[in-house]
Design a protein around this motif. Structure first.
Motif, PDB file in Angstrom:
ATOM      1  N   TRP A  29      23.175  20.583  11.370  1.00 55.63           N
ATOM      2  CA  TRP A  29      21.908  19.940  11.702  1.00 55.63           C
ATOM      3  C   TRP A  29      21.135  19.689  10.412  1.00 55.63           C
ATOM      4  N   GLU A  30      20.693  18.448  10.218  1.00 58.97           N
ATOM      5  CA  GLU A  30      20.000  18.059   8.999  1.00 58.97           C
ATOM      6  C   GLU A  30      18.665  17.399   9.344  1.00 58.97           C
ATOM      7  N   LEU A  31      17.736  17.470   8.403  1.00 59.38           N
ATOM      8  CA  LEU A  31      16.425  16.836   8.554  1.00 59.38           C
ATOM      9  C   LEU A  31      16.198  15.923   7.355  1.00 59.38           C
ATOM     10  N   TRP A  32      15.996  14.629   7.616  1.00 60.27           N
ATOM     11  CA  TRP A  32      15.854  13.629   6.563  1.00 60.27           C
ATOM     12  C   TRP A  32      14.461  12.994   6.625  1.00 60.27           C
ATOM     13  N   GLY A  33      13.896  12.733   5.422  1.00 59.59           N
ATOM     14  CA  GLY A  33      12.647  11.989   5.347  1.00 59.59           C
ATOM     15  C   GLY A  33      11.445  12.889   5.292  1.00 59.59           C
TER      16      GLY A  33
ATOM     17  N   GLY B 171       7.916  10.686  11.343  1.00 64.18           N
ATOM     18  CA  GLY B 171       8.921   9.735  10.859  1.00 64.18           C
ATOM     19  C   GLY B 171      10.196  10.361  10.340  1.00 64.18           C
ATOM     20  N   THR B 172      10.298  11.691  10.337  1.00 67.04           N
ATOM     21  CA  THR B 172      11.539  12.318   9.888  1.00 67.04           C
ATOM     22  C   THR B 172      12.638  12.108  10.924  1.00 67.04           C
TER      23      THR B 172
ATOM     24  N   ARG C 106      13.270  13.729   1.416  1.00 63.95           N
ATOM     25  CA  ARG C 106      14.572  14.235   0.982  1.00 63.95           C
ATOM     26  C   ARG C 106      15.284  14.917   2.146  1.00 63.95           C
ATOM     27  N   PHE C 107      16.512  15.337   1.880  1.00 63.72           N
ATOM     28  CA  PHE C 107      17.341  15.972   2.888  1.00 63.72           C
ATOM     29  C   PHE C 107      17.199  17.489   2.804  1.00 63.72           C
ATOM     30  N   GLN C 108      17.211  18.130   3.974  1.00 71.58           N
ATOM     31  CA  GLN C 108      17.223  19.583   4.035  1.00 71.58           C
ATOM     32  C   GLN C 108      17.875  20.023   5.337  1.00 71.58           C
ATOM     33  N   LYS C 109      18.302  21.254   5.349  1.00 74.94           N
ATOM     34  CA  LYS C 109      18.881  21.800   6.568  1.00 74.94           C
ATOM     35  C   LYS C 109      17.785  21.950   7.622  1.00 74.94           C
ATOM     36  N   ALA C 110      18.082  21.520   8.835  1.00 69.32           N
ATOM     37  CA  ALA C 110      17.095  21.610   9.906  1.00 69.32           C
ATOM     38  C   ALA C 110      16.932  23.064  10.335  1.00 69.32           C
ATOM     39  N   GLU C 111      15.674  23.459  10.543  1.00 67.78           N
ATOM     40  CA  GLU C 111      15.382  24.800  11.018  1.00 67.78           C
ATOM     41  C   GLU C 111      15.308  24.801  12.536  1.00 67.78           C
ATOM     42  N   GLY C 112      15.405  26.005  13.093  1.00 68.38           N
ATOM     43  CA  GLY C 112      15.318  26.139  14.535  1.00 68.38           C
ATOM     44  C   GLY C 112      16.470  26.939  15.095  1.00 68.38           C
ATOM     45  N   GLN C 113      16.384  27.220  16.368  1.00 65.61           N
ATOM     46  CA  GLN C 113      17.436  27.968  17.048  1.00 65.61           C
ATOM     47  C   GLN C 113      18.559  27.024  17.442  1.00 65.61           C
ATOM     48  N   ARG C 114      19.799  27.427  17.151  1.00 62.95           N
ATOM     49  CA  ARG C 114      20.961  26.568  17.436  1.00 62.95           C
ATOM     50  C   ARG C 114      22.076  27.380  18.075  1.00 62.95           C
ATOM     51  N   TRP C 115      22.868  26.713  18.902  1.00 65.92           N
ATOM     52  CA  TRP C 115      24.011  27.364  19.541  1.00 65.92           C
ATOM     53  C   TRP C 115      24.999  26.311  20.013  1.00 65.92           C
ATOM     54  N   LEU C 116      26.220  26.776  20.293  1.00 66.76           N
ATOM     55  CA  LEU C 116      27.305  25.908  20.752  1.00 66.76           C
ATOM     56  C   LEU C 116      27.725  26.324  22.150  1.00 66.76           C
ATOM     57  N   SER C 117      28.152  25.341  22.927  1.00 66.71           N
ATOM     58  CA  SER C 117      28.671  25.619  24.257  1.00 66.71           C
ATOM     59  C   SER C 117      30.150  26.001  24.169  1.00 66.71           C
ATOM     60  N   ALA C 118      30.715  26.394  25.288  1.00 66.26           N
ATOM     61  CA  ALA C 118      32.153  26.654  25.357  1.00 66.26           C
ATOM     62  C   ALA C 118      32.916  25.324  25.382  1.00 66.26           C
ATOM     63  N   LEU C 119      34.198  25.392  25.059  1.00 68.37           N
ATOM     64  CA  LEU C 119      35.028  24.195  25.052  1.00 68.37           C
ATOM     65  C   LEU C 119      35.327  23.732  26.470  1.00 68.37           C
ATOM     66  N   SER C 120      35.323  22.414  26.653  1.00 68.88           N
ATOM     67  CA  SER C 120      35.754  21.806  27.908  1.00 68.88           C
ATOM     68  C   SER C 120      37.074  21.084  27.648  1.00 68.88           C
ATOM     69  N   HIS C 121      38.075  21.337  28.484  1.00 70.67           N
ATOM     70  CA  HIS C 121      39.404  20.764  28.290  1.00 70.67           C
ATOM     71  C   HIS C 121      39.599  19.566  29.212  1.00 70.67           C
ATOM     72  N   HIS C 122      40.251  18.529  28.668  1.00 69.16           N
ATOM     73  CA  HIS C 122      40.492  17.300  29.415  1.00 69.16           C
ATOM     74  C   HIS C 122      41.982  17.142  29.703  1.00 69.16           C
TER      75      HIS C 122
ATOM     76  N   HIS D  16      23.489  22.560  20.401  1.00 68.07           N
ATOM     77  CA  HIS D  16      22.088  22.524  20.788  1.00 68.07           C
ATOM     78  C   HIS D  16      21.213  22.975  19.620  1.00 68.07           C
ATOM     79  N   LEU D  17      20.029  22.338  19.507  1.00 66.44           N
ATOM     80  CA  LEU D  17      19.039  22.712  18.501  1.00 66.44           C
ATOM     81  C   LEU D  17      17.659  22.670  19.136  1.00 66.44           C
ATOM     82  N   GLN D  18      16.938  23.789  19.030  1.00 65.49           N
ATOM     83  CA  GLN D  18      15.534  23.826  19.438  1.00 65.49           C
ATOM     84  C   GLN D  18      14.677  23.838  18.177  1.00 65.49           C
ATOM     85  N   PRO D  19      14.111  22.666  17.782  1.00 71.70           N
ATOM     86  CA  PRO D  19      13.327  22.616  16.548  1.00 71.70           C
ATOM     87  C   PRO D  19      12.054  23.447  16.651  1.00 71.70           C
ATOM     88  N   PRO D  20      11.534  23.895  15.518  1.00 74.03           N
ATOM     89  CA  PRO D  20      10.263  24.633  15.525  1.00 74.03           C
ATOM     90  C   PRO D  20       9.085  23.670  15.700  1.00 74.03           C
ATOM     91  N   PRO D  21       7.860  24.184  15.889  1.00 74.61           N
ATOM     92  CA  PRO D  21       6.683  23.310  15.980  1.00 74.61           C
ATOM     93  C   PRO D  21       6.558  22.404  14.757  1.00 74.61           C
TER      94      PRO D  21
END
Length: 359
Positions: free
Chosen positions: A243-247, A290-291, A252-268, A278-283
């Protein structure tokens, strides 16, 4: 120790040995140590396309040189093919046979000797025989498994050699279960050579980010949760989500802050998999207006920069009306005025018609 002439069947994983200049293959030298025991020592085999004597080596005793004659060479130009899922795979195989001596060549029937071709696959501890054939010896080529086709035959028919042959294996519309180690073996009378190919099946992921293309938040409030869907990719190993935050004011570019997590794999059903990040950005602050939040995905099937999707953050109360907004308001007002006029004309017409009927 006197030089000894040996017959050697060489199996190679690349085609560098047929180019000009020497090539070195690691091997073992085994000799009789007496008492029924064998001595095993590391050595190296130097291949040179020349009839001249090897160059002197000050670190080796010239008497320990072994004159080796390569009789059968089996090689591939594509030792590690990477094939996209659903596309055809062409497993290249070439081989060459040179009679050890002119006398041996003239003692055989003119033309290349009969040969046998065998393709096997090993994957996840299981082996599968894909093809076993003896072209020119037992009739037509048998059918290979999984719809594969083998192109087996000698490329030339010189009476006394040397001869080159082709045993390329074609797999149509590869699927994940077909990846693994493929062993190609060429059998000649009293000789055989083998080489291996590592087939990998890949499918690049699709990346979508929601909500898009804009997200809104008031100063001091957190934006809505961002969901990055990474879908229908293979293999599941090697996937990375960033997750990145631009502008913003700093631009400039920086790593996005906030709570992040991944779901389980789904098979096709086609063997591919999907997951969501998933990313829940901070206030947010007014300086973040404009970022852009960027979800960047890295996978072995993608280029070095990966694949990305992005959304733009709008901080409430900081964006004035744009030219597009003005045009939209003008058109809306124009349409509303037209609708009012039409309704007025319709009401006047109905009133006039009613008076006419009463009279």
């Amino acid at each position: 120790m006197k030089p000894v002439s040996l017959l050697l069947a060489v199996a190679l994983g690349t085609a560098t040995v047929v180019s000009a200049g020497p090539a070195v293959i690691e091997c073992w030298f085994v000799e009789d140590a007496g008492g029924g025991r064998l001595s095993k020592k590391p050595s190296a085999l130097l291949l040179r396309q020349s009839s001249e004597s090897p160059p002197p080596r000050p670190d080796l005793d010239p008497e320990r040189y072994l004159k080796v004659h390569a009789v059968l060479t089996v090689l591939t130009h594509t030792p590690t093919p990477r094939i996209r899922m659903g596309q055809d795979a062409l497993l290249d195989l070439s081989f060459a046979y040179t009679p050890p001596t002119p006398k041996a060549a003239t003692s055989l029937a003119p033309g290349p000797p009969p040969f046998g071709l065998e393709w096997r696959r090993q994957h996840l501890g299981k082996g599968h025989l894909m093809l076993a054939a003896t072209p020119g010896l037992s009739g037509p080529m048998p059918a290979a498994r999984e719809g594969a086709v083998a192109f087996a035959g000698w490329d030339d028919d010189e009476p006394f050699g040397p001869w080159t042959g082709n045993g390329t294996f074609w797999l149509p519309a590869v699927e994940p279960f077909q990846e693994g180690t493929y062993l190609a073996t060429v059998h000649l009378p009293y000789l055989q050579g083998q080489t291996t190919l590592e087939l990998a099946v890949q499918k690049p992921p699709k990346v979508t980010l929601t909500p898009a293309p804009l997200i809104w938040a008031a100063p001091g409030e957190a934006p809505p949760e961002l969901l990055c869907l990474v879908s229908h990719f293979y293999p599941s190993e090697g996937l990375e989500v960033e997750w990145e935050l631009w502008g913003g004011q700093e631009g400039r570019f920086q790593k996005a802050e906030g709570q992040r997590w991944l779901s389980a794999l789904s098979h096709h059903s086609d063997g591919s998999v999907s997951l969501s990040a998933h990313l829940q950005p901070p206030p947010v602050t007014t300086g973040q207006h404009g970022t852009r939040y960027v979800c960047r995905v890295h996978h072995p099937s993608l280029p070095a920069l990966g694949r990305r999707a992005e959304v733009t953050l709008q901080v409430a109360g900081l964006s004035g009306p744009s030219l597009e907004d003005g045009v939209g308001l003008f058109l809306s007002a124009f349409l509303l005025l037209g609708l009012v006029n039409v309704l007025g004309w319709a009401a006047a017409y109905l009133a006039t018609s009613k008076d006419s009927v009463e009279k």
